[in-house]
Scaffold this active site. Structure first.
Site, PDB file in Angstrom:
ATOM      1  N   TYR A   1       0.864  -1.177   0.000  1.00 19.40           N
ATOM      2  CA  TYR A   1       0.000   0.000   0.000  1.00 19.40           C
ATOM      3  C   TYR A   1       0.900   1.226   0.000  1.00 19.40           C
ATOM      4  O   TYR A   1       2.050   1.162   0.424  1.00 19.40           O
ATOM      5  CB  TYR A   1      -0.946   0.001   1.220  1.00 19.40           C
ATOM      6  CG  TYR A   1      -0.246  -0.084   2.559  1.00 19.40           C
ATOM      7  CD1 TYR A   1       0.079   1.058   3.289  1.00 19.40           C
ATOM      8  CD2 TYR A   1       0.094  -1.315   3.113  1.00 19.40           C
ATOM      9  CE1 TYR A   1       0.726   0.985   4.514  1.00 19.40           C
ATOM     10  CE2 TYR A   1       0.739  -1.407   4.336  1.00 19.40           C
ATOM     11  CZ  TYR A   1       1.051  -0.253   5.032  1.00 19.40           C
ATOM     12  OH  TYR A   1       1.702  -0.332   6.241  1.00 19.40           O
TER      13      TYR A   1
ATOM     14  N   ARG B   1      -1.180 -10.646   2.548  1.00 19.97           N
ATOM     15  CA  ARG B   1      -1.548  -9.401   1.878  1.00 19.97           C
ATOM     16  C   ARG B   1      -0.552  -8.275   2.180  1.00 19.97           C
ATOM     17  O   ARG B   1      -0.621  -7.205   1.593  1.00 19.97           O
ATOM     18  CB  ARG B   1      -2.975  -8.991   2.246  1.00 19.97           C
ATOM     19  CG  ARG B   1      -3.177  -8.558   3.660  1.00 19.97           C
ATOM     20  CD  ARG B   1      -4.613  -8.120   3.938  1.00 19.97           C
ATOM     21  NE  ARG B   1      -4.882  -8.040   5.353  1.00 19.97           N
ATOM     22  CZ  ARG B   1      -4.560  -7.022   6.129  1.00 19.97           C
ATOM     23  NH1 ARG B   1      -3.952  -5.963   5.634  1.00 19.97           N
ATOM     24  NH2 ARG B   1      -4.844  -7.055   7.412  1.00 19.97           N
TER      25      ARG B   1
ATOM     26  N   ASP C   1      -2.555   1.666  17.129  1.00 21.66           N
ATOM     27  CA  ASP C   1      -2.366   1.184  15.751  1.00 21.66           C
ATOM     28  C   ASP C   1      -2.372   2.337  14.733  1.00 21.66           C
ATOM     29  O   ASP C   1      -2.377   2.114  13.529  1.00 21.66           O
ATOM     30  CB  ASP C   1      -3.418   0.121  15.401  1.00 21.66           C
ATOM     31  CG  ASP C   1      -3.221  -0.504  14.035  1.00 21.66           C
ATOM     32  OD1 ASP C   1      -2.071  -0.828  13.690  1.00 21.66           O
ATOM     33  OD2 ASP C   1      -4.219  -0.665  13.293  1.00 21.66           O
TER      34      ASP C   1
HETATM   35  O1  LIG Z   1      -3.580  -5.391   9.230  1.00 26.39           O
HETATM   36  C1  LIG Z   1      -2.849  -4.540   8.642  1.00 26.39           C
HETATM   37  O2  LIG Z   1      -3.073  -4.143   7.489  1.00 26.39           O
HETATM   38  C2  LIG Z   1      -1.652  -4.052   9.335  1.00 26.39           C
HETATM   39  C3  LIG Z   1      -0.560  -3.622   8.571  1.00 26.39           C
HETATM   40  C4  LIG Z   1       0.584  -3.283   9.204  1.00 26.39           C
HETATM   41  C5  LIG Z   1       1.786  -2.942   8.460  1.00 26.39           C
HETATM   42  O3  LIG Z   1       1.662  -2.659   7.274  1.00 26.39           O
HETATM   43  O4  LIG Z   1       2.865  -3.012   9.062  1.00 26.39           O
HETATM   44  O5  LIG Z   1       0.686  -3.286  10.553  1.00 26.39           O
HETATM   45  C6  LIG Z   1      -0.379  -3.649  11.352  1.00 26.39           C
HETATM   46  O6  LIG Z   1      -0.220  -3.634  12.587  1.00 26.39           O
HETATM   47  C7  LIG Z   1      -1.577  -4.025  10.722  1.00 26.39           C
END
Ligand SMILES: O=C(O)c1cc(C(=O)O)oc(=O)c1
Length: 296
Positions: free
Chosen positions: A49, A130, A249
């Site tokens: 992303y 993902r 988060d």
């Molecule tokens: O579930 C997620 O998309 C996600 C992604 C990331 C990251 O991209 O590091 O970190 C997280 O704690 C949760």
């Protein structure tokens, strides 16, 4: 990912409310991230992303707005194994932030030591398909052995459907383990559901497995105020009161279609940690033991 053609995603609330709940003095937001800024810290070519900039100034303003004192910054997958953005944020925090890195298993001992000097206290192993292309367990295990000398722990992110196959790997990790977002159990199954029961069995298998009771916004099937999450997670906070961590988060990677209000996230805390003692353990004592051990 080519960064010049893809629109950059904003996954965080533009104006989070002020929480009703006041965290205790010294409270730690033990799971948050920084994105960029991209001009200084470009995203990984393998990023899944491409976020907008959410740098240290924004993170520290949110910390103060929510009534927290410190941050643990977890290297986000969009920055791959280049921890420069995370280290930059820690360096700008006046000692109020520490971090968790993502490393190439070929990293040298000197580079690990430099990360330690920059405030890193753990490495993250991400098993979400993902988010990452591969998750080599044998090489992760080598890293886990090498960080032992630094007194670090490993942070592991996986989803409930692979808990069973993760068990042999988890059993061989020689350091303390922190499981991100409880391994993402179903909240709609309730507090005695199969997934949270399997997760508790994992927590019971070792007394040095910790978890983050985070992300009602990701895990709830109901949405804000996330009553299903509260019902499942409150017993966990009581049963493992010395091994739970809490975090916002922020900036909520990949949550752009369901952006949470961070003030509301903070207001979940007294519903899952219902006494001042449980709140102090969750927000102060536990994260301090893992991330600022020399000050405890
Ligand atoms: O579930 C997620 O998309 C996600 C992604 C990331 C990251 O991209 O590091 O970190 C997280 O704690 C949760």
């Amino acid at each position: 990912m080519t960064t010049d053609t893809v629109a950059r995603i904003v996954s965080w609330h533009p104006a989070p409310s002020k929480p009703r709940y006041t965290p205790p003095p010294g409270a730690v937001d033990a799971h948050c991230h920084v994105f960029g800024p991209m001009a200084d810290f470009p995203f990984s070519a393998k990023a899944k992303y491409l976020p907008g900039d959410a740098g240290p100034e924004m993170l520290f303003a949110l910390r103060d707005h929510l009534g927290f004192s410190r941050n643990v910054i977890v290297q986000a997958s969009c920055h791959g194994t280049d921890n420069a953005a995370t280290l930059n944020a820690i360096a700008k925090s006046n000692g109020k932030a520490r971090g968790v890195a993502v490393v190439d298993p070929a990293i040298s001992d000197a580079e690990l030591k430099a990360l330690h000097d920059g405030g890193i206290r753990g490495v993250r192993f991400n098993f979400l398909k993902r988010l990452v292309d591969d998750a080599p367990k044998d090489r992760f295990l080598e890293v886990a052995h090498r960080i032992q000398a630094l007194g670090w722990h490993v942070v592991i992110y996986f989803e409930a459907d692979i808990l069973e196959e993760m068990l042999p790997f988890l059993a061989t990790i020689p350091t303390p383990i922190v499981i991100d977002h409880m391994g993402r159990p179903s909240m709609s199954q309730g507090p005695d559901g199969a997934e949270i029961t399997a997760f508790k069995a994992l927590m019971d298998s070792r007394d040095d497995i910790w978890t983050k009771v985070t992300c009602p916004d990701r895990l709830s099937a109901q949405g804000d105020p996330w009553d299903d999450f509260v019902e499942v997670v409150r017993p966990l906070v009581e049963r493992y009161s010395d091994r739970v961590l809490w975090g916002t988060d922020w900036p909520h990677p990949n949550m752009q279609d369901n952006v949470p209000d961070d003030g509301h996230l903070v207001d979940v805390i007294p519903r899952i940690a219902v006494t001042p003692e449980l709140q102090r353990k969750l927000l102060v004592d536990n994260p301090m033991r893992l991330y600022w051990a020399e000050q405890t």
